[in-house]
Design an enzyme around this catalytic site. Structure first.
Site, PDB file in Angstrom:
ATOM      1  NE  ARG A  46      37.384  38.212  29.331  1.00  0.00           N
ATOM      2  CZ  ARG A  46      38.588  37.925  29.846  1.00  0.00           C
ATOM      3  NH1 ARG A  46      39.244  38.836  30.524  1.00  0.00           N
ATOM      4  NH2 ARG A  46      39.137  36.742  29.681  1.00  0.00           N
ATOM      5  CB  ILE A  72      43.159  38.372  27.664  1.00  0.00           C
ATOM      6  CG1 ILE A  72      42.349  39.338  28.519  1.00  0.00           C
ATOM      7  CG2 ILE A  72      42.230  37.405  27.004  1.00  0.00           C
ATOM      8  CD1 ILE A  72      41.322  40.162  27.673  1.00  0.00           C
ATOM      9  CB  SER A  73      44.160  37.212  33.332  1.00  0.00           C
ATOM     10  OG  SER A  73      45.536  37.461  33.264  1.00  0.00           O
ATOM     11  CD  GLN A  74      39.516  31.950  35.600  1.00  0.00           C
ATOM     12  OE1 GLN A  74      40.649  31.812  36.082  1.00  0.00           O
ATOM     13  NE2 GLN A  74      38.502  31.212  35.949  1.00  0.00           N
TER      14      GLN A  74
END
Ligand code: SAH
Length: 233
Positions: A46, A72-74
């Site tokens: 990530r 950017i999503s959790q």
């Protein structure tokens, strides 16, 4: 020597340790059970998908800014959406809202092919280059309005929408294969329900996974932008 954020080596084993902790606490700890999804989340780096200024927060329990007003999503949300698609490895997957390319990279470790559509040219170009550099060869990134889906690649066994829609865009249901799964946040700009939609004998059945908050889906079946904010049309 003057070290700034961009000169921190990204291969450092400290990131592996943070990734393991992220999976244990944020993802397994919150109920994601699929070992395949847990393995994918443990594998994809990530920290390679966040801007240098966000490097130290790459494995934190948050969505992060990736530029151009997007996020950017959790990690938990990425994992839960991926799990809901029940991927076995053979699927042709469409992602709408490619952003940094992180979600597409995760999907590509669990499916056969991933087509990611991103509206903003700069993000699409950056994601394409990044995914190629990192060796995620099963992902293709195209720039365009993903609220219309991507007809040339249809049908898809799985579709993931990473931006909030006012309604389920009809072209996405049309482009879903029989038995296919669509995961999409639907609601207002402020708050949505994450829906899992299954196409069965030409009909759709849907269930709510959880409440969520995504950045808005733009384009034909998304939210229209006005000078003072966003209005639905
Ligand atoms: N999945 C991404 C994060 C998505 S954020 C990741 O892993 O990094 C939502 C993205 O949807 C933003 O990049 C935004 O530009 C994009 N987007 C919004 N409307 C869109 C549309 N109609 N078609 C394609 N992308 C869209």
């Amino acid at each position: 020597m003057n070290l700034n954020a961009s000169s921190i080596p990204r291969e450092s084993t400290q990131f592996e340790a943070r990734r393991r902790e992220m999976v244990a606490l944020q993802i397994r700890g919150r109920g994601v059970r699929s070992e395949r999804v847990l393995a994918a989340m443990s594998t994809v780096p990530r920290h390679e998908f966040v801007p240098a200024s966000q490097l130290s927060a790459a494995y934190s329990d948050n969505a992060l800014h990736i530029g151009d007003g997007q996020t950017i999503s959790q990690p938990y949300v990425v994992a839960a959406m991926t799990e809901a698609l029940s991927l076995t490895g053979s699927e042709h997957v469409l992602e709408i809202g490619g952003g940094s390319g992180y979600q597409a990279a995760v999907l590509s470790t669990l499916a056969n092919q991933v087509m990611a559509i991103e509206l903003l040219p700069h993000l699409a170009d950056t994601a394409r280059e990044r995914l190629a550099r990192l060796g995620f060869s099963k992902v293709s990134v195209v720039q365009g309005d993903g609220s219309l889906g991507w007809a040339p690649g249809a049908p898809y066994e799985a579709i993931l929408v990473a931006a909030a829609a006012p309604e389920i865009p009809p072209p996405l249901v049309d482009q879903l294969a029989e038995g296919g799964r669509l995961v999409i946040p639907v609601g207002s700009v402020e708050e949505q329900n994450l829906l899992c939609v299954v196409k069965c004998a030409g009909r759709v059945m849907q269930r709510v996974l959880f409440a969520c908050r995504f950045v808005p889906l733009r384009g034909c079946y998304g939210w229209q932008t006005e000078p003072h904010g966003i209005t639905q049309e």
